[in-house]
Design a protein around this motif. Structure first.
Motif, short mmCIF file in Angstrom:
data_model
loop_
_atom_site.label_atom_id
_atom_site.label_comp_id
_atom_site.label_asym_id
_atom_site.label_seq_id
_atom_site.Cartn_x
_atom_site.Cartn_y
_atom_site.Cartn_z
N ASP A 78 0.87 -1.17 0.00
CA ASP A 78 0.00 0.00 0.00
C ASP A 78 0.92 1.23 0.00
OD1 ASP A 78 -1.48 2.18 0.75
OD2 ASP A 78 -2.68 1.12 2.26
N ALA A 79 0.87 2.03 -1.08
CA ALA A 79 1.82 3.15 -1.26
C ALA A 79 1.81 4.12 -0.07
CB ALA A 79 1.49 3.88 -2.55
N LYS A 80 0.70 4.16 0.67
CA LYS A 80 0.61 5.14 1.77
C LYS A 80 1.24 4.62 3.06
CE LYS A 80 -3.77 6.47 0.13
NZ LYS A 80 -4.95 5.70 0.38
N LYS A 81 1.55 3.32 3.09
CA LYS A 81 2.05 2.76 4.36
C LYS A 81 3.52 2.36 4.26
CE LYS A 81 -2.29 0.78 5.96
NZ LYS A 81 -2.99 -0.48 6.06
N SER A 82 4.33 2.92 5.17
CA SER A 82 5.74 2.50 5.19
C SER A 82 6.24 2.49 6.64
CB SER A 82 6.59 3.45 4.35
OG SER A 82 6.59 4.72 4.94
N ILE A 83 7.33 1.78 6.85
CA ILE A 83 7.94 1.74 8.18
C ILE A 83 9.46 1.89 8.04
CG2 ILE A 83 7.93 -0.81 8.16
CD1 ILE A 83 7.68 1.29 11.35
N ILE A 84 10.04 2.74 8.87
CA ILE A 84 11.49 2.90 8.85
C ILE A 84 12.10 1.93 9.86
CG2 ILE A 84 13.37 4.49 9.42
CD1 ILE A 84 11.71 6.73 8.19
N ILE A 85 13.10 1.19 9.39
CA ILE A 85 13.78 0.21 10.25
C ILE A 85 15.26 0.60 10.32
CG2 ILE A 85 14.42 -2.23 10.51
CD1 ILE A 85 11.87 -2.87 8.76
N ILE A 86 15.78 0.75 11.52
CA ILE A 86 17.20 1.08 11.65
C ILE A 86 17.94 -0.19 12.05
CG2 ILE A 86 18.92 2.58 12.74
CD1 ILE A 86 16.84 4.19 11.22
N GLY A 87 18.86 -0.61 11.22
CA GLY A 87 19.67 -1.80 11.50
C GLY A 87 19.19 -2.97 10.66
N MET A 88 20.16 -3.64 9.99
CA MET A 88 19.79 -4.77 9.14
C MET A 88 20.40 -6.06 9.66
SD MET A 88 20.01 -5.03 5.04
CE MET A 88 19.14 -6.34 4.19
N GLY A 89 20.27 -6.26 10.98
CA GLY A 89 20.60 -7.56 11.57
C GLY A 89 19.39 -8.46 11.40
N PRO A 90 19.40 -9.65 12.04
CA PRO A 90 18.24 -10.54 11.92
C PRO A 90 16.92 -9.84 12.29
CG PRO A 90 19.97 -11.55 13.25
CD PRO A 90 20.48 -10.22 12.84
N ALA A 91 16.94 -8.99 13.30
CA ALA A 91 15.69 -8.33 13.73
C ALA A 91 15.18 -7.41 12.63
CB ALA A 91 15.92 -7.54 15.01
N GLY A 92 16.07 -6.57 12.08
CA GLY A 92 15.66 -5.63 11.03
C GLY A 92 15.19 -6.36 9.79
N ILE A 93 15.91 -7.43 9.41
CA ILE A 93 15.54 -8.16 8.20
C ILE A 93 14.18 -8.83 8.35
CG2 ILE A 93 16.13 -10.16 6.76
CD1 ILE A 93 19.07 -9.55 7.26
N PHE A 94 13.97 -9.52 9.47
CA PHE A 94 12.70 -10.23 9.64
C PHE A 94 11.53 -9.26 9.86
CE2 PHE A 94 13.30 -14.80 9.32
CZ PHE A 94 14.67 -14.86 9.22
N CYS A 138 30.34 -6.99 13.69
CA CYS A 138 29.01 -6.73 14.25
C CYS A 138 28.16 -5.83 13.37
CB CYS A 138 29.15 -6.10 15.64
SG CYS A 138 29.94 -7.20 16.82
N PHE A 139 28.80 -4.92 12.63
CA PHE A 139 28.04 -3.93 11.86
C PHE A 139 28.12 -4.20 10.36
CE2 PHE A 139 28.97 -0.46 15.29
CZ PHE A 139 28.09 -1.08 16.15
N GLY A 140 26.97 -4.15 9.71
CA GLY A 140 26.90 -4.36 8.27
C GLY A 140 25.71 -5.26 7.96
N GLU A 141 25.48 -5.49 6.69
CA GLU A 141 24.31 -6.27 6.26
C GLU A 141 24.27 -7.63 6.95
OE1 GLU A 141 22.00 -7.43 2.13
OE2 GLU A 141 24.17 -7.26 2.08
N GLY A 142 23.14 -7.95 7.52
CA GLY A 142 22.98 -9.23 8.22
C GLY A 142 23.31 -9.11 9.70
#
Ligand SMILES: Cc1cc2nc3c(=O)[nH]c(=O)nc-3n(C[C@H](O)[C@H](O)[C@H](O)COP(=O)(O)OP(=O)(O)OC[C@H]3O[C@@H](n4cnc5c(N)ncnc54)[C@H](O)[C@@H]3O)c2cc1C
Length: 512
Positions: A78-94, A138-142
């Motif tokens: 839905d173009a009107k709905k978005s969420i910002i996620i900070i961090g791309m560890g397992p929590a951010g990815i899932f 610790c820091f970076g994709e994944g």
């Protein structure tokens, strides 16, 4: 008809399909061999000399009755709905994958680099002792789990749907064995590809992933989040999933500076011990060595010393000890292993629970535990020679309080510096460790050996700080729209529980 059947097999029978089918037919007293079966669970029982495999199978007369994988089914965004996620560890990815299932556009900002570019920075830490504070183990994709052992075992079954997390890993390329093994693991060589497949799926389905994009500021008005700053760019923001992991100390300082409340919490700290894998195999498998039907042996140890838990943490059979510092003037250890776990070393954290009251300082200060953790990591860096060499002591020398004169070859690439562990840690830590090693040697005879080496410190087991959140709505009590998530906020410990928390928080965002 779908039945669950349990068998006890010998290790060399596990791949013998004819034998397994015969045993199942016999056990179910079936007159025909026209039936289908699939492995459900498998665990090794090595308590007795006669090592057995506990095996559970699904058996059905029709192949359609055998449970199959539920794939990943994103909705149209839905173009009107978005969420910002900070961090791309397992929590951010899932959290992002869940957003896609809910028809919400995930926008991920990650301070580090993509999995491929990250490798160059890991090589620099290992070979030159140079830490890049934005791109490291610790820091970076994944996140912190990318270059890990990829153990997917969690005790926190109550937290959520573990099976769903495992199935998603399989959907994105993990071996189906992880659904069957009681202690599943993926391995450092396989994880980056899986993480990359997850990222490609997020982008293909309309999400955004931004690397080299660090959250440096948060603004809020009347108890609601209003804007964030990524690098130097201001971005309007109403809802934010903060999944920055427990090594992002700058995030804790940022929240504190902004008057957003934090709490101190217990964590654990100690050493990473390395043994020859052959010794661990010999102890755990009752003298059986190089058995091609048995995987490299692992262990899990725990005891109580003076009312405090001392336990093994993140044990890596056939593994490597890695330099996991996230800043220049610190030394931190952790462990990883490849999928085959075929290195000649075994390593494990041996850590003691640390309460805020064990640390020096004002007990009301949320940073009391973090300051202690930081001081040990900095002292280790100084004692190690101000590079990534790690303070080390043979286990036997530690027990006898002697400086080690030399070391066997170990897996830790940047190098070892002979240091007394008593010079790294306060007495309450080393006293408990000594008593615990004696107890562990009783459970695993031969554990205390001259061939084992302690590497210090193992200090990033869990977060020493909690970012509070409302029990029901999961946002910060001071700030609507700020959703503290997973390990960095104190709600997870490990890949699977972080992934579960990512999903849980995303579901909460939708409801609020
Ligand atoms: C070497 C190693 C081996 C491990 N082995 C295992 C294992 O075998 N099994 C297991 O279950 N667990 C293991 N762990 C622990 C596991 O990796 C963590 O529990 C898990 O990754 C936590 O997930 P998370 O998403 O909460 O945080 P993290 O994985 O820490 O991810 C947080 C992400 O946020 C990013 N970030 C931080 N600050 C900012 C900012 N200001 N702006 C933008 N992005 C930011 C970071 O770069 C990072 O990528 C291991 C950890 C290490 C280091």
């Amino acid at each position: 008809m779908l039945k669950e059947v349990q068998l006890f097999l010998l290790p060399d029978q596990v791949n013998d399909e004819v034998l397994i089918k015969n045993k199942l037919q016999k056990k179910l007293r079936l007159s025909t061999s026209k039936f289908f079966y699939k492995w459900k669970k498998r665990s090794i029982d090595a308590r007795q000399k006669n090592i057995k495999i506990n095996a559970t199978f699904w058996v059905a007369s029709n192949s359609k009755d055998i449970p199959s994988l539920v794939g990943f089914m994103p909705k149209k965004i839905d173009a009107k709905k978005s969420i910002i996620i900070i961090g791309m560890g397992p929590a951010g990815i899932f959290a992002a994958l869940r957003a896609l299932e809910l028809g919400i556009k995930p926008i991920i900002y990650e301070r580090g680099k993509d999995v491929r570019s990250r490798r160059r920075d890991l090589a620099k830490i290992n070979k030159e002792g140079i830490v890049n504070p934005e791109s490291n183990y610790c820091f970076g994709e994944g996140g912190a789990g990318t270059y890990s052992d990829g153990k997917l075992y969690t005790r926190s079954k109550k937290r959520g749907d573990v099976q769903r997390i495992l199935e998603l890993f399989v959907h994105f390329g993990a071996d189906e064995d992880i659904l069957v093994n009681a202690h599943p693991h993926i391995g450092t060589n396989k994880l980056p590809k899986i993480i990359q497949a997850m990222r490609e799926c997020i982008i293909e389905n309309g999400g955004e992933v931004h690397f080299d994009s660090k959250l440096i500021d948060i603004s809020h008005v009347n108890g609601e989040i209003s804007e964030i700053v990524i690098n130097q760019k201001k971005i309007p923001c109403k809802s934010l999933i903060l999944a920055t992991g427990h090594s992002a100390r700058d995030i804790f300082y940022l929240l504190d500076n902004k008057g957003i409340s934090l709490e101190s919490k217990p964590f654990a700290l100690g050493v990473r011990v390395e043994h020859p894998q052959s010794l661990i195999d010999k102890i755990q498998y009752h003298g059986r060595l190089n058995d091609k039907f048995l995987p490299p042996a692992s262990y899990s140890l725990v005891c109580q010393i003076n009312g405090k838990g001392v336990f093994s943490f993140c044990m890596c059979p056939g593994g490597i000890i890695a330099p996991c510092a996230t800043d220049k003037e610190e030394v931190v250890t952790n462990g990883w292993s490849p999928s085959k776990r075929d290195n000649p070393y075994s390593n494990s954290g041996i850590v003691i629970s640390v309460l805020p009251s064990d640390c020096k300082g004002n007990i009301e200060d949320p940073f009391i535990g973090l300051n202690f953790q930081k001081s040990i990591e900095n002292k280790s860096w100084i004692l190690g020679g101000k590079n990534q060499c790690v303070p080390a002591q043979r286990l036997k020398d530690f027990m006898e309080d002697k400086l080690s004169l030399d070391f066997p070859v170990t897996s830790y690439q940047p190098g070892l510096k002979s240091v007394r562990m008593d010079d790294v840690f306060p007495e309450f830590v080393t006293n408990s460790l000594r008593k615990a090693f004696l107890a562990f040697d009783k459970k695993m005879k031969g554990y205390i050996t001259n061939d084992a080496v302690l590497h210090a410190p193992e200090s990033r087991t869990s977060s020493p700080i909690k970012i509070p959140r409302d029990r029901e709505f999961l946002h910060h009590p001071d700030l609507k729209g700020l959703y503290p998530c997973a390990e960095g906020a104190g709600y997870a410990g490990g890949i699977v529980s972080a992934a579960i928390d990512g999903i849980k928080v995303m579901d909460a965002v939708l409801l609020n």
